[in-house]
Design an enzyme around this catalytic site. Sequence first.
Site, PDB file in Angstrom:
ATOM      1  N   LEU A  80       0.844  -1.201   0.000  1.00  0.00           N
ATOM      2  CA  LEU A  80       0.000   0.000   0.000  1.00  0.00           C
ATOM      3  C   LEU A  80       0.880   1.252   0.000  1.00  0.00           C
ATOM      4  O   LEU A  80       2.085   1.179   0.259  1.00  0.00           O
ATOM      5  CB  LEU A  80      -0.898  -0.019   1.239  1.00  0.00           C
ATOM      6  CG  LEU A  80      -1.754  -1.284   1.400  1.00  0.00           C
ATOM      7  CD1 LEU A  80      -2.482  -1.279   2.733  1.00  0.00           C
ATOM      8  CD2 LEU A  80      -2.751  -1.412   0.260  1.00  0.00           C
ATOM      9  N   THR A  83       6.363   0.829   2.194  1.00  0.00           N
ATOM     10  CA  THR A  83       7.350   1.625   2.940  1.00  0.00           C
ATOM     11  C   THR A  83       6.577   2.564   3.863  1.00  0.00           C
ATOM     12  O   THR A  83       5.872   3.456   3.390  1.00  0.00           O
ATOM     13  CB  THR A  83       8.237   2.452   1.984  1.00  0.00           C
ATOM     14  OG1 THR A  83       8.854   1.566   1.064  1.00  0.00           O
ATOM     15  CG2 THR A  83       9.294   3.204   2.769  1.00  0.00           C
ATOM     16  N   LYS A 124      15.161   0.648   5.193  1.00  0.00           N
ATOM     17  CA  LYS A 124      14.599   1.090   3.904  1.00  0.00           C
ATOM     18  C   LYS A 124      14.595   2.624   3.810  1.00  0.00           C
ATOM     19  O   LYS A 124      14.917   3.211   2.770  1.00  0.00           O
ATOM     20  CB  LYS A 124      13.186   0.524   3.776  1.00  0.00           C
ATOM     21  CG  LYS A 124      12.327   1.108   2.676  1.00  0.00           C
ATOM     22  CD  LYS A 124      12.816   0.752   1.297  1.00  0.00           C
ATOM     23  CE  LYS A 124      11.994   1.497   0.245  1.00  0.00           C
ATOM     24  NZ  LYS A 124      12.475   1.356  -1.097  1.00  0.00           N
TER      25      LYS A 124
END
Length: 294
Positions: free
Chosen positions: A65, A96, A171
């Site tokens: 998403l 993320t 990330k």
Amino acid sequence: MTQIAFIGLGHMGRPMAHNLVKAGHQLTVFDLVPEAIESLKQAGAQPALSAKDAVNNADVVITMLPASRHVEDLYLDEDALLDSIQPGTLVIECSTIAPESARRVAQAAAEKGLRMIDAPVSGGTGGAIAGTLTFIVGGAAKDLEDAHPLLEIMGKNIFHAGEAGAGQVAKICNNMLLGVLMAGTSEALALGAANGLDPKVLSDIIAGSSGRNWTTELYNPWPGVMPDVPASKDYDGGFGVDLMLKDLGLAAESAVATRSSTPLGELARNLYSLHSKQGSGHLDFSSILNLYRK
Ligand code: NAD
């Protein structure tokens, strides 16, 4: 064969789900956009009428998403999906999002007897299509071990960053660097072109010299330098400016929370914010070049 519920079939989710179907897994898919579901249906996946419908009988739930808000709405608030997933199910959350959000959802999942890992990805839409993504995982080692066979279908490199939320921290650090590199590469190419160099020639020189980086190797921002990258397709597809802006915002929040100094990340966030305000939020993030070219 694993029964998988796949929710979120955008630029990334769609090709990831396609690869799982191609590998012979049974997928039930859902997205808020009906055309996205239709494309997977044609590939052999089972369409679902809602997210709740999709997770019925799933052994594994995968979500891809846009941002924290969507993930929390889906699992905790609006859809309260955690209540509809069978205890013991493995949940692989690939979006993320803020590490804090990932931890909150993982904690709520654990309280309901579910196993959840955060598994954000790197590698762009090209990596999603080719099945060569990098997965950066936070969560229990055993849950990652169980997820491994599926992650291997969608990706090439799989890293365990640490406990719940650690995948998101790693990330965010990576994407902050990517935002800086893309802006820096654009700046260098625009400077060279303004001084009479052919951007293709300059790109080849940088790619073989010390300024070389992921953008000059695989994702050049100058139109026509590389085939099949968003820059050569009017910056269509790829990784949106607004998604990069979101990630740079997450980096800024993490920096404030830990009193870290991230001056280049903050500068990049401001550049992407300006670019988005000028109406480019929907374009691929390599369009940041236009800030320097125009
Ligand atoms: P996208 O906007 O193309 O896709 C997101 C999809 O989620 C959309 O199709 C949307 O309709 C769907 N969605 C939103 N809320 C939903 C809900 N409640 N139920 C069902 N579907 C819902 O975004 P994307 O480019 O695929 O990126 C997804 C995530 O991956 C983001 O967190 C992004 O930061 C990250 N990411 C993207 C790239 C890239 O190159 N695009 C690379 C690495 C990571």
